[in-house]
Design a protein around this motif. Sequence first.
Motif, mmCIF file in Angstrom:
data_model
loop_
_atom_site.group_PDB
_atom_site.id
_atom_site.type_symbol
_atom_site.label_atom_id
_atom_site.label_comp_id
_atom_site.label_asym_id
_atom_site.label_seq_id
_atom_site.Cartn_x
_atom_site.Cartn_y
_atom_site.Cartn_z
ATOM 1 N N TYR A 46 23.228 7.678 17.601
ATOM 2 C CA TYR A 46 24.382 7.441 18.461
ATOM 3 C C TYR A 46 25.533 8.356 18.043
ATOM 4 C CZ TYR A 46 22.329 3.030 20.113
ATOM 5 O OH TYR A 46 21.510 2.068 20.675
ATOM 6 N N GLU A 47 26.120 9.032 19.037
ATOM 7 C CA GLU A 47 27.352 9.756 18.753
ATOM 8 C C GLU A 47 28.507 8.782 18.937
ATOM 9 O OE1 GLU A 47 28.812 14.060 19.929
ATOM 10 O OE2 GLU A 47 29.306 12.648 21.536
ATOM 11 N N LEU A 48 29.269 8.607 17.885
ATOM 12 C CA LEU A 48 30.434 7.732 17.935
ATOM 13 C C LEU A 48 31.682 8.590 18.080
ATOM 14 C CD1 LEU A 48 32.133 5.174 17.574
ATOM 15 C CD2 LEU A 48 31.793 5.376 15.101
ATOM 16 N N THR A 49 32.417 8.362 19.154
ATOM 17 C CA THR A 49 33.709 9.009 19.371
ATOM 18 C C THR A 49 34.779 7.954 19.139
ATOM 19 O OG1 THR A 49 32.737 10.469 21.039
ATOM 20 C CG2 THR A 49 35.139 10.273 21.013
ATOM 21 N N ASP A 97 39.124 3.499 22.367
ATOM 22 C CA ASP A 97 39.332 3.827 20.958
ATOM 23 C C ASP A 97 37.992 4.073 20.268
ATOM 24 O OD1 ASP A 97 42.041 3.621 21.169
ATOM 25 O OD2 ASP A 97 42.222 1.698 20.134
ATOM 26 N N TYR A 98 36.958 3.350 20.729
ATOM 27 C CA TYR A 98 35.619 3.484 20.150
ATOM 28 C C TYR A 98 34.590 3.566 21.274
ATOM 29 C CZ TYR A 98 37.337 2.556 15.469
ATOM 30 O OH TYR A 98 37.996 2.664 14.279
ATOM 31 N N SER A 99 33.727 4.561 21.182
ATOM 32 C CA SER A 99 32.696 4.744 22.189
ATOM 33 C C SER A 99 31.424 5.275 21.549
ATOM 34 C CB SER A 99 33.182 5.733 23.258
ATOM 35 O OG SER A 99 32.155 5.999 24.201
ATOM 36 N N TRP A 100 30.323 4.570 21.779
ATOM 37 C CA TRP A 100 29.015 5.013 21.281
ATOM 38 C C TRP A 100 28.133 5.416 22.458
ATOM 39 C CZ3 TRP A 100 31.521 0.858 19.095
ATOM 40 C CH2 TRP A 100 31.637 0.807 17.689
ATOM 41 N N ILE A 101 27.395 6.505 22.314
ATOM 42 C CA ILE A 101 26.427 6.881 23.338
ATOM 43 C C ILE A 101 25.159 7.404 22.658
ATOM 44 C CG2 ILE A 101 27.415 9.207 23.597
ATOM 45 C CD1 ILE A 101 26.617 8.919 26.639
#
Length: 311
Positions: free
Chosen positions: A33-36, A196-200
Motif C-alpha cells: 500500500y502506498e500511504l500518502t 490527511d491519510y490515504s492508502w491505495i
Amino acid sequence: MKKLFSILLIGLFTFGMAQDSKDAKETANRFFYELTFKPKKDSAKIEKVLTALDIVKDRSVYRDYTVIGQDSIIKVQVEAMQKSGVFKDMSKSIRMPKFSAKIVKHYPDMKIQYIERISSGFTTMAIAYNETPKFNWKILNEKEKIGAYNAQKATTEFGGRKWTAWFSTDLPFQDGPYKFSGLPGLIVKIEDEAKDYSWILQGNKKVPNWEELSFGEKISGMSLKVTEMPREKFEKTFNEFKKDPFATVRPMLTQDMMSKTIPGMDGTVGDMLKKQEKMYKDFFNSNDNPIEPPYQKLDVGQVEKVGKEKN
C-alpha cells in the motif's frame, strides 16, 4: 561495548517491529500500500511511504516496508563489519522508516496487537496494547475500478475521523491497512474526509518461507516477548521513551566509556549517542498529526458530560 555498538548502529533502524519469530515457515500474501499522509497539521506538505500488509493463516502483519525492503543492504553491511572487525556508520546508507509501529491482527476475531519498541538499558523490549475495534461499516451501492480490481464503496467513523473505503471481493480477505478490517473483501483504497491519510493498493505477491522478523531485527536482539499493557499505560510509557530515548542507557555509561572512539567511525561513543538521540527525536517530532488522537480515559464527570451532550 560491542553490544552497545550494535544497539546504537542497528537498533535505530528496526525499532518499531519487535515480536517473537515462529519456527514454522509460512507462505504470506503480501499487499503493498502506498500511504500518502500529511505529517504536520498546519502544513501543506505531503509525504508518501510504501507499507506492507502480510497475510498468513492465523494473522496479518502491517508495517512500514522500509526496513523489510532494505534488509539485504543491512545484511551485507553487518556481515562485512563482522568479517573486518571494523564498525561502520550505517546511518549513511540506511533510510529511517516513516512509521515505527507494527500492527498484528489475529484471525478470526481480528484482535489487534499494536506494537512499539523501546530501549531498556542495553537491551530492547517490545510493548503493546490490545484492542478489538468494531467498525460500523455502511456499505454503499457505488462501485468503481481501483487499479486492477472491481471495488465497492463503504464508509465508517474511526479515531475521530470519517473514512471512505473501497473494498474488492476479488481479493477474499476481510482485512486492510493499519487497523482497518471487517469488509467482505480486501480494502484496496481508504482515506479520511480531510485527506490527511490515504492508502491505495499498489501491488501484491506471494512470499514463500515468510518470517516475521527481518535480518536486521534478529541481529539487534528482536526475538523478544511482547509486554502487553493497557493502552493508557502503553501511551504513557512510549511518550516517556520519545522524550528521552536513552534514559535507561545513560546511567550505565561511564565517562570512560563515553570518551572511547569507535573503530571505523568519526567521534566517540558519546558523539554517536548524541547523534542517535537526535535522529530518534527528529523522527518522533516529524509528525504531529496522528491517525488517531491520543488515548484518553474519561473520568466519571466526563462520562456524565458526554452522556448529557448526546441527549
